[in-house]
Design a protein around this motif. Structure first.
Motif, short mmCIF file in Angstrom:
data_model
loop_
_atom_site.label_atom_id
_atom_site.label_comp_id
_atom_site.label_asym_id
_atom_site.label_seq_id
_atom_site.Cartn_x
_atom_site.Cartn_y
_atom_site.Cartn_z
N UNK A 180 17.28 14.82 -16.05
CA UNK A 180 16.99 13.43 -15.77
C UNK A 180 18.26 12.66 -15.45
N UNK A 181 18.36 11.45 -16.00
CA UNK A 181 19.54 10.61 -15.76
C UNK A 181 20.57 10.73 -16.88
N UNK A 182 20.39 11.72 -17.77
CA UNK A 182 21.41 11.96 -18.79
C UNK A 182 21.02 11.64 -20.21
N UNK A 183 19.73 11.56 -20.50
CA UNK A 183 19.26 11.24 -21.84
C UNK A 183 19.96 12.08 -22.91
N UNK A 184 20.06 13.38 -22.66
CA UNK A 184 20.70 14.28 -23.63
C UNK A 184 22.11 14.68 -23.18
N UNK A 185 22.34 14.79 -21.87
CA UNK A 185 23.65 15.24 -21.38
C UNK A 185 24.79 14.38 -21.89
N UNK A 186 24.59 13.07 -21.83
CA UNK A 186 25.69 12.17 -22.18
C UNK A 186 25.99 12.18 -23.68
N UNK A 187 25.00 12.14 -24.56
CA UNK A 187 25.32 12.33 -25.99
C UNK A 187 25.92 13.70 -26.28
N UNK A 188 25.45 14.75 -25.58
CA UNK A 188 26.00 16.09 -25.78
C UNK A 188 27.48 16.15 -25.44
N UNK A 189 27.88 15.38 -24.41
CA UNK A 189 29.26 15.43 -23.92
C UNK A 189 30.26 14.82 -24.89
N UNK A 190 29.79 14.26 -25.97
CA UNK A 190 30.73 13.78 -27.00
C UNK A 190 31.44 14.96 -27.67
N UNK A 191 30.82 16.15 -27.63
CA UNK A 191 31.44 17.29 -28.31
C UNK A 191 31.42 18.58 -27.50
N UNK A 192 30.75 18.61 -26.34
CA UNK A 192 30.65 19.84 -25.56
C UNK A 192 30.75 19.54 -24.07
N UNK A 193 31.25 20.52 -23.32
CA UNK A 193 31.15 20.42 -21.87
C UNK A 193 29.70 20.68 -21.46
N UNK A 194 29.21 19.94 -20.48
CA UNK A 194 27.80 20.00 -20.12
C UNK A 194 27.64 20.22 -18.62
N UNK A 195 26.71 21.10 -18.27
CA UNK A 195 26.29 21.24 -16.88
C UNK A 195 24.85 20.74 -16.81
N UNK A 196 24.63 19.62 -16.12
CA UNK A 196 23.32 18.97 -16.07
C UNK A 196 22.63 19.31 -14.75
#
Length: 409
Positions: free
Chosen positions: A271-287
């Motif tokens: 989506x627009x980052x519902x989980x990606x952005x909170x996840x990126x506080x501690x992990x690299x993310x590929x959305x």
């Protein structure tokens, strides 16, 4: 001919079911009701022996409005029933797991609603449809919507008066954002100069953040941002958004718990980052998301935020082109949040790739259970499921689930 029947159970749509089967809306298991059978439906229902779980519906619109199916049932009953719906869906696939306590969003917490609007001789009518009906119930109050959203229903009426047709309905989606009301209209008259000017003036008059008319942005006075973690994102008009902020936070907590201590996470159907952005506080993310406008919004939100780890985005139809095992191998955690159809094609590839942990967020217990079976057959343990009820008094059920591969860190 009127007859008495006994309700045996509730179906997935929230209707009572008697032998036959005969479906009786707004009834509860154990109740004896009378009515007239038409096909497999009971109409003109009168409750003769009520259930101890029957309560007085709090909303004055309940009888005429189709927005809720279960206001006649106690909160305890609805919570237990929703958990049981998920448990039964898993049992049908031969699965069982720990069911965590349900999380239910409070009354008057829905931040988005699609209002049906029909132009009339005197102006416009706005509200929700009656059950299985084209009749619109005008809302004076609503126990689902945030009060600010209920107060915005006159905006939908005004837009119907300006650009609606007496031959067709408008679908006016009202969304609360950090900057005010975000409005998206479908089914309106074709835009021309006078209508576009009138709509632009209405945007000013009603202090709207953004107004979109059949996918064309009429005006954006303020970016209608949503906060995901520490980032502020402007989703494209009409983009998916969790129904309540409370429910979104509950699902996010569950996802973060499942993939905690992961270094590289794939967020699929992002989506627009519902989980990606909170996840990126501690992990690299590929959305990965199928709609380019949403991946752009996510990327822009990440670039404006501070203190987040790297997020890369990819626009990709995961139904037709799921990530393959060699693409999944670089991740030590995966998040899935598919639409109602589930993610069968992607789950089959995940079952081969075998990432150590998967957080699965679902809005359909049946497709979730089907996908869970694929993962279980591949050796995953379904450690727990938590139901999150963002849609009070409806048959809609959402959940977060933790899948872990034994022996793989």
């Amino acid at each position: 001919m009127t007859q008495d029947i006994t309700i045996l159970r509730l179906g997935h749509q929230g209707d009572g079911i008697a032998e036959g089967p005969i479906y009786a809306p707004r009834t509860l298991p154990g109740e004896v009701v009378s009515g007239t059978v038409e096909g497999n439906q009971l109409i003109d229902i009168r409750v003769k022996t009520p259930s101890e779980d029957r309560v007085k519906a709090p909303c004055s619109h309940y009888r005429s409005c189709g927005g809720c199916q279960l206001q006649h049932a106690s909160d305890r009953f609805v919570a237990d029933w929703k958990v049981e719906v998920v448990r039964n869906a898993l049992a049908a696939q031969g699965l069982n797991t720990l069911m965590r306590p349900i999380h239910t969003s409070p009354e008057r917490s829905r931040r988005r609603a699609t209002i049906a609007v029909r132009r009339t001789k005197k102006g416009a009518l706005a509200g929700f449809h009656g059950r299985a009906s084209e009749t619109i119930t005008e809302l004076l109050d609503c126990h689902l919507l945030e009060p600010e959203l209920t107060a915005a229903i006159p905006v939908a009426k005004a837009l119907g008066s300006l650009g609606g047709s007496r031959k067709a309905e408008l679908a006016v989606t009202l969304t609360l954002s950090d900057a005010g009301l975000d409005v998206s209209v479908k089914g309106g008259k074709s835009l021309d100069g006078p209508l576009e000017l009138a709509l632009a003036q209405a945007t000013e008059q009603h202090d709207l953040a953004r107004l979109t008319w059949d996918d064309e942005v009429i005006a954006m006075r303020h970016a209608p941002t949503q906060r995901f973690g520490s980032a502020h994102v402007t989703p494209p008009p009409g983009a998916f958004l969790q129904a309540t902020k409370d429910g979104e936070q509950a699902l996010t907590r569950a996802v973060l718990e499942i993939v905690q201590n992961r270094k590289k996470v794939a967020d699929l159907f992002a989506g627009s980052g519902t989980f990606s952005l909170p996840l990126a506080q501690s992990a690299e993310v590929h959305a990965v998301e199928g709609e380019a406008a949403m991946t752009r919004a996510l990327d822009q939100g990440w670039r404006r935020a501070e203190g987040l780890k790297k997020i890369t985005t990819e626009t990709r139809d995961l139904f037709r082109r799921p990530l393959m095992p060699d693409e999944i191998d670089r991740f030590d955690g995966v998040v899935l949040d598919p639409p109602r159809a589930g993610a069968e094609a992607q789950v089959i590839e995940l079952a081969q790739a075998k990432p150590p942990v998967i957080a699965y967020v679902s809005c359909n217990p049946v497709s979730f259970a089907r996908d869970a079976k694929h993962l279980a057959d591949a050796g995953y343990t379904l450690e727990w499921v938590q139901v999150v009820d963002q849609f009070r008094w409806s048959s809609h059920t959402e959940l977060a689930a933790c899948f872990r591969l034994p022996g793989k860190k």
